[in-house]
Design a protein around this motif. Structure first.
Motif, short mmCIF file in Angstrom:
data_model
loop_
_atom_site.label_atom_id
_atom_site.label_comp_id
_atom_site.label_asym_id
_atom_site.label_seq_id
_atom_site.Cartn_x
_atom_site.Cartn_y
_atom_site.Cartn_z
N HIS A 6 31.07 -10.01 25.67
CA HIS A 6 30.73 -8.65 25.01
C HIS A 6 30.26 -7.54 25.98
CE1 HIS A 6 29.74 -6.30 21.83
NE2 HIS A 6 28.49 -6.18 21.95
N GLY A 7 30.63 -6.32 25.77
CA GLY A 7 29.95 -5.26 26.80
C GLY A 7 30.63 -5.19 28.22
N GLU A 8 31.69 -6.07 28.48
CA GLU A 8 31.98 -6.00 29.77
C GLU A 8 33.25 -5.18 30.10
OE1 GLU A 8 34.75 -9.35 31.33
OE2 GLU A 8 32.68 -10.00 32.03
N MET A 9 33.80 -4.60 29.30
CA MET A 9 34.88 -3.71 29.10
C MET A 9 34.36 -2.15 29.52
SD MET A 9 38.11 -3.06 26.46
CE MET A 9 38.73 -1.56 25.99
N ASP A 10 35.27 -1.37 30.39
CA ASP A 10 34.74 -0.06 30.45
C ASP A 10 35.47 0.92 29.34
OD1 ASP A 10 34.16 2.44 31.56
OD2 ASP A 10 36.14 2.37 32.85
N ILE A 11 34.55 1.60 28.54
CA ILE A 11 34.90 2.15 27.37
C ILE A 11 34.45 3.89 27.47
CG2 ILE A 11 34.62 0.29 25.66
CD1 ILE A 11 32.02 1.62 24.93
N THR A 12 34.54 4.13 28.98
CA THR A 12 33.98 5.69 29.00
C THR A 12 35.39 6.51 28.42
OG1 THR A 12 35.21 5.46 31.34
CG2 THR A 12 32.82 5.12 31.24
N VAL A 13 36.38 6.33 28.52
CA VAL A 13 37.58 7.08 28.11
C VAL A 13 37.25 7.24 26.62
CG1 VAL A 13 39.86 7.32 27.74
CG2 VAL A 13 39.01 6.94 29.97
N GLN A 14 37.26 6.13 26.00
CA GLN A 14 37.13 6.08 24.19
C GLN A 14 35.83 6.68 24.00
OE1 GLN A 14 37.82 3.41 26.33
NE2 GLN A 14 39.86 2.21 25.50
N THR A 15 34.68 6.59 24.66
CA THR A 15 33.56 7.17 24.45
C THR A 15 33.72 8.83 24.54
OG1 THR A 15 32.30 5.60 25.07
CG2 THR A 15 31.24 7.42 24.73
N LYS A 16 34.41 9.21 25.32
CA LYS A 16 34.82 10.62 25.64
C LYS A 16 35.62 11.24 24.34
CE LYS A 16 34.15 11.32 30.54
NZ LYS A 16 35.12 11.46 31.71
N THR A 17 36.44 10.32 24.25
CA THR A 17 37.63 10.74 22.86
C THR A 17 36.61 10.79 21.62
OG1 THR A 17 39.27 9.74 24.27
CG2 THR A 17 39.55 10.26 21.84
N PHE A 18 35.93 9.89 21.36
CA PHE A 18 35.36 9.95 20.22
C PHE A 18 34.12 11.16 20.40
CE2 PHE A 18 31.37 8.53 17.97
CZ PHE A 18 31.85 8.37 16.50
N ASN A 19 33.54 11.33 21.22
CA ASN A 19 32.57 12.40 21.22
C ASN A 19 33.10 13.77 21.16
OD1 ASN A 19 30.32 10.94 21.45
ND2 ASN A 19 30.21 10.86 23.91
N GLY A 20 34.48 14.02 21.57
CA GLY A 20 35.06 15.24 21.58
C GLY A 20 35.78 15.25 19.96
N PHE A 21 36.20 14.10 19.53
CA PHE A 21 36.54 14.46 17.99
C PHE A 21 35.36 14.77 17.05
CE2 PHE A 21 36.81 11.95 13.94
CZ PHE A 21 37.94 12.68 13.33
N ILE A 22 34.03 13.98 17.22
CA ILE A 22 33.01 14.38 16.61
C ILE A 22 32.68 15.92 16.71
CG2 ILE A 22 30.75 13.86 16.24
CD1 ILE A 22 32.76 11.77 14.88
#
Length: 44
Positions: A6-22
């Motif tokens: 848990h917590g090992e995967m790089d999720i920066t792209v998903q985080t940027k996409t989610f923040n942009g959507f919000i």
């Protein structure tokens, strides 16, 4: 099959996409509210 850590995967792209959507959704709701308010006041 590899062990999942848990917590090992790089999720920066998903985080940027989610923040942009919000951000897009928030701005859209604000604009729609202003349009509805404008129509309610001026009775178009």
């Amino acid at each position: 099959m590899a062990e999942h850590k848990h917590g090992e995967m790089d999720i920066t792209v998903q985080t940027k996409t989610f923040n942009g959507f919000i951000k897009f959704t928030t701005y859209s709701v604000v604009v729609i509210c202003f349009i509805a308010l404008f129509l309610a006041i001026f009775g178009a």
